[in-house]
Write a protein that holds these residues in place. Structure first.
Motif, PDB file in Angstrom:
ATOM      1  N   LEU A 148     -44.941 -50.845 -55.550  1.00 46.61           N
ATOM      2  CA  LEU A 148     -43.796 -51.746 -55.417  1.00 46.61           C
ATOM      3  C   LEU A 148     -44.236 -53.148 -55.002  1.00 46.61           C
ATOM      4  N   TYR A 149     -45.157 -53.223 -54.063  1.00 45.32           N
ATOM      5  CA  TYR A 149     -45.632 -54.529 -53.613  1.00 45.32           C
ATOM      6  C   TYR A 149     -46.325 -55.276 -54.754  1.00 45.32           C
ATOM      7  N   THR A 150     -47.151 -54.565 -55.518  1.00 43.78           N
ATOM      8  CA  THR A 150     -47.879 -55.204 -56.620  1.00 43.78           C
ATOM      9  C   THR A 150     -46.915 -55.727 -57.683  1.00 43.78           C
ATOM     10  N   VAL A 151     -45.952 -54.879 -58.067  1.00 45.45           N
ATOM     11  CA  VAL A 151     -45.015 -55.283 -59.117  1.00 45.45           C
ATOM     12  C   VAL A 151     -44.132 -56.432 -58.640  1.00 45.45           C
ATOM     13  N   ILE A 152     -43.651 -56.355 -57.402  1.00 40.09           N
ATOM     14  CA  ILE A 152     -42.767 -57.405 -56.895  1.00 40.09           C
ATOM     15  C   ILE A 152     -43.525 -58.726 -56.743  1.00 40.09           C
ATOM     16  N   HIS A 179     -32.776 -60.004 -74.489  1.00 39.46           N
ATOM     17  CA  HIS A 179     -32.770 -59.114 -75.651  1.00 39.46           C
ATOM     18  C   HIS A 179     -33.314 -57.736 -75.304  1.00 39.46           C
ATOM     19  N   ALA A 180     -34.338 -57.693 -74.440  1.00 38.82           N
ATOM     20  CA  ALA A 180     -34.937 -56.418 -74.057  1.00 38.82           C
ATOM     21  C   ALA A 180     -34.015 -55.628 -73.134  1.00 38.82           C
ATOM     22  N   ILE A 181     -33.309 -56.315 -72.257  1.00 33.40           N
ATOM     23  CA  ILE A 181     -32.351 -55.633 -71.372  1.00 33.40           C
ATOM     24  C   ILE A 181     -31.226 -55.020 -72.194  1.00 33.40           C
ATOM     25  N   ILE A 182     -30.703 -55.787 -73.157  1.00 27.34           N
ATOM     26  CA  ILE A 182     -29.635 -55.273 -74.021  1.00 27.34           C
ATOM     27  C   ILE A 182     -30.118 -54.045 -74.787  1.00 27.34           C
ATOM     28  N   GLY A 183     -31.325 -54.122 -75.349  1.00 26.70           N
ATOM     29  CA  GLY A 183     -31.854 -52.988 -76.095  1.00 26.70           C
ATOM     30  C   GLY A 183     -32.048 -51.759 -75.230  1.00 26.70           C
ATOM     31  N   THR A 184     -32.599 -51.937 -74.033  1.00 23.05           N
ATOM     32  CA  THR A 184     -32.815 -50.807 -73.131  1.00 23.05           C
ATOM     33  C   THR A 184     -31.497 -50.156 -72.735  1.00 23.05           C
ATOM     34  N   LEU A 185     -30.494 -50.971 -72.402  1.00 21.20           N
ATOM     35  CA  LEU A 185     -29.202 -50.430 -71.988  1.00 21.20           C
ATOM     36  C   LEU A 185     -28.474 -49.747 -73.142  1.00 21.20           C
ATOM     37  N   LEU A 186     -28.560 -50.306 -74.348  1.00 23.07           N
ATOM     38  CA  LEU A 186     -27.914 -49.677 -75.501  1.00 23.07           C
ATOM     39  C   LEU A 186     -28.530 -48.321 -75.819  1.00 23.07           C
ATOM     40  N   GLN A 187     -29.853 -48.268 -75.828  1.00 22.92           N
ATOM     41  CA  GLN A 187     -30.517 -46.996 -76.112  1.00 22.92           C
ATOM     42  C   GLN A 187     -30.223 -45.964 -75.031  1.00 22.92           C
ATOM     43  N   GLY A 188     -30.232 -46.404 -73.768  1.00 22.68           N
ATOM     44  CA  GLY A 188     -29.909 -45.490 -72.683  1.00 22.68           C
ATOM     45  C   GLY A 188     -28.462 -45.037 -72.716  1.00 22.68           C
ATOM     46  N   LEU A 189     -27.540 -45.934 -73.094  1.00 15.96           N
ATOM     47  CA  LEU A 189     -26.124 -45.578 -73.159  1.00 15.96           C
ATOM     48  C   LEU A 189     -25.859 -44.535 -74.231  1.00 15.96           C
ATOM     49  N   GLY A 214     -37.793 -45.476 -69.194  1.00 15.09           N
ATOM     50  CA  GLY A 214     -39.144 -46.014 -69.171  1.00 15.09           C
ATOM     51  C   GLY A 214     -40.071 -45.433 -70.212  1.00 15.09           C
ATOM     52  N   GLU A 215     -39.557 -44.572 -71.104  1.00 12.76           N
ATOM     53  CA  GLU A 215     -40.413 -43.967 -72.120  1.00 12.76           C
ATOM     54  C   GLU A 215     -40.824 -45.001 -73.175  1.00 12.76           C
ATOM     55  N   THR A 216     -42.053 -44.891 -73.635  1.00 12.45           N
ATOM     56  CA  THR A 216     -42.603 -45.862 -74.586  1.00 12.45           C
ATOM     57  C   THR A 216     -42.897 -45.256 -75.949  1.00 12.45           C
ATOM     58  N   ILE A 229     -45.199 -59.366 -68.721  1.00 19.27           N
ATOM     59  CA  ILE A 229     -45.398 -57.926 -68.498  1.00 19.27           C
ATOM     60  C   ILE A 229     -44.939 -57.544 -67.097  1.00 19.27           C
ATOM     61  N   TRP A 230     -45.392 -58.274 -66.094  1.00 22.34           N
ATOM     62  CA  TRP A 230     -45.009 -57.947 -64.721  1.00 22.34           C
ATOM     63  C   TRP A 230     -43.519 -58.204 -64.486  1.00 22.34           C
ATOM     64  N   GLY A 231     -42.986 -59.253 -65.095  1.00 29.56           N
ATOM     65  CA  GLY A 231     -41.559 -59.517 -64.954  1.00 29.56           C
ATOM     66  C   GLY A 231     -40.706 -58.438 -65.589  1.00 29.56           C
ATOM     67  N   ALA A 232     -41.117 -57.948 -66.761  1.00 27.71           N
ATOM     68  CA  ALA A 232     -40.379 -56.869 -67.419  1.00 27.71           C
ATOM     69  C   ALA A 232     -40.454 -55.573 -66.611  1.00 27.71           C
ATOM     70  N   ALA A 233     -41.620 -55.292 -66.028  1.00 28.52           N
ATOM     71  CA  ALA A 233     -41.760 -54.096 -65.192  1.00 28.52           C
ATOM     72  C   ALA A 233     -40.832 -54.165 -63.978  1.00 28.52           C
ATOM     73  N   LEU A 234     -40.787 -55.325 -63.321  1.00 26.91           N
ATOM     74  CA  LEU A 234     -39.904 -55.483 -62.167  1.00 26.91           C
ATOM     75  C   LEU A 234     -38.436 -55.401 -62.582  1.00 26.91           C
ATOM     76  N   THR A 235     -38.102 -55.951 -63.738  1.00 26.88           N
ATOM     77  CA  THR A 235     -36.725 -55.874 -64.231  1.00 26.88           C
ATOM     78  C   THR A 235     -36.309 -54.437 -64.486  1.00 26.88           C
ATOM     79  N   LEU A 236     -37.196 -53.638 -65.060  1.00 25.11           N
ATOM     80  CA  LEU A 236     -36.897 -52.229 -65.313  1.00 25.11           C
ATOM     81  C   LEU A 236     -36.687 -51.472 -64.002  1.00 25.11           C
ATOM     82  N   ILE A 237     -37.504 -51.767 -63.004  1.00 29.28           N
ATOM     83  CA  ILE A 237     -37.330 -51.132 -61.698  1.00 29.28           C
ATOM     84  C   ILE A 237     -35.988 -51.511 -61.092  1.00 29.28           C
ATOM     85  N   LEU A 238     -35.599 -52.775 -61.225  1.00 30.12           N
ATOM     86  CA  LEU A 238     -34.323 -53.231 -60.678  1.00 30.12           C
ATOM     87  C   LEU A 238     -33.149 -52.553 -61.384  1.00 30.12           C
ATOM     88  N   ILE A 239     -33.238 -52.395 -62.697  1.00 25.22           N
ATOM     89  CA  ILE A 239     -32.155 -51.737 -63.438  1.00 25.22           C
ATOM     90  C   ILE A 239     -31.999 -50.293 -62.984  1.00 25.22           C
TER      91      ILE A 239
END
Length: 301
Positions: free
Chosen positions: A47-51, A82-92, A225-227, A271-281
């Protein structure tokens, strides 16, 4: 008479705790506490590294409002809208399919299956699905959805692959929560002449609802978080796409994979910003689930 009162006939039941039991209790407490601290070390480190590395990217004014469309690899700025929208749509879409299916399967296994052959087969298949790697689920959907049916790659195909990963987790967590509900509640309802289906919907499910919601959120957090399904079933797009049945679509995991080929500092920051965003979501979803669980628990009382 006085002697009898001063010296009771029976010895007191509680004789005090021996030194050996005190030592055992202290030792067990120290070991459990030490194990907890050791387990927390990697979690806090991650958590410290990603934040620390991702806070700079998400603190920009365009991170949550812009996409990466039109930006070169070395250009700074842009965002992951765009990535947040895609992640939420697929998850929904995955949640819409998985949650009812998982709930109904769990209700069948707990309330109706008993020791039937179909119940044993269903339990076995859920156990098999629980151990299926994400890439195997993605290849199965690719072979069925794209190769057999001839349909194009899409975000909907990704959601179908995520369904295979989410359903067994929902089934198992819901099944355990339903088994915790006391049998006395069911019997009291039956004694009042309430049908079984109404007992399940009005008594059993509301009682187990907080735990069921927690299990659903854990399952959803896992699939977001699956890739592997993203790499096989849909291409990455740096722009916004709301069509889940066609075209490339960006998501947070696929964005991170795409930016690994970017050797510039801008790519590393994304990369680090997207990882932190995914953790926040995922954190927001779990907090929201906690509120729903608490509200439903109060109503069920």
């Amino acid at each position: 008479m006085t002697q009898t009162l001063e010296s009771p006939v029976k010895k007191p039941t509680f004789q005090g705790v021996s030194g050996r039991r005190k030592f055992t209790d202290i030792t067990a407490t120290v070991l459990v506490t030490a194990s907890l601290l050791i387990a927390l070390v990697p979690l806090i480190w991650v958590l410290y590294t990603v934040i620390s590395r991702g806070i700079g990217a998400i603190s920009t004014g365009t991170w949550f409002t812009n996409s990466l469309s039109g930006l070169t690899a070395s250009s700074s700025g842009g965002g992951v809208y765009h990535a947040i929208i895609g992640t939420l749509l697929q998850g929904l879409v995955c949640a819409i399919i998985s949650i009812p299916l998982g709930l109904f399967v769990a209700i069948y296994l707990v309330e109706y299956a008993g020791k039937s052959k179909l119940g044993r087969i269903t339990t076995f298949m859920v156990d098999i699905l629980s151990g299926v790697p994400s890439i195997v689920a993605a290849l199965f959907i690719y072979a069925l959805w794209i190769s057999t049916f001839g349909l194009p790659k899409s975000a909907f195909a990704v959601s179908l692959a995520l369904v295979l990963l989410m359903v067994p987790v929902v089934v198992r967590s819901t099944e355990e929560m339903l088994r915790i509900v006391p049998q006395d509640l069911r019997e009291a309802s039956y004694a009042l002449g309430v049908p079984k289906w109404k007992t399940i919907s009005s008594i059993v499910l509301p009682t187990a609802l907080p735990g069921v919601i927690t299990g659903i959120m854990l399952a959803l957090a896992r699939v977001l978080g699956e890739t592997a399904p993203l790499l096989i079933l849909v291409g990455y797009a740096p722009f916004i796409n709301f069509d889940i049945f066609g075209g490339e679509m960006g998501s947070l995991p696929s964005l991170m994979v795409s930016e690994t080929a970017n050797p510039t500092q801008a790519g590393t920051d994304r990369i680090w910003g997207a990882a932190l965003t995914l953790i926040l979501i995922i954190a927001v979803l779990n907090i929201f689930a906690k509120f729903i669980g608490r509200f439903s628990a109060v109503k069920s009382k």
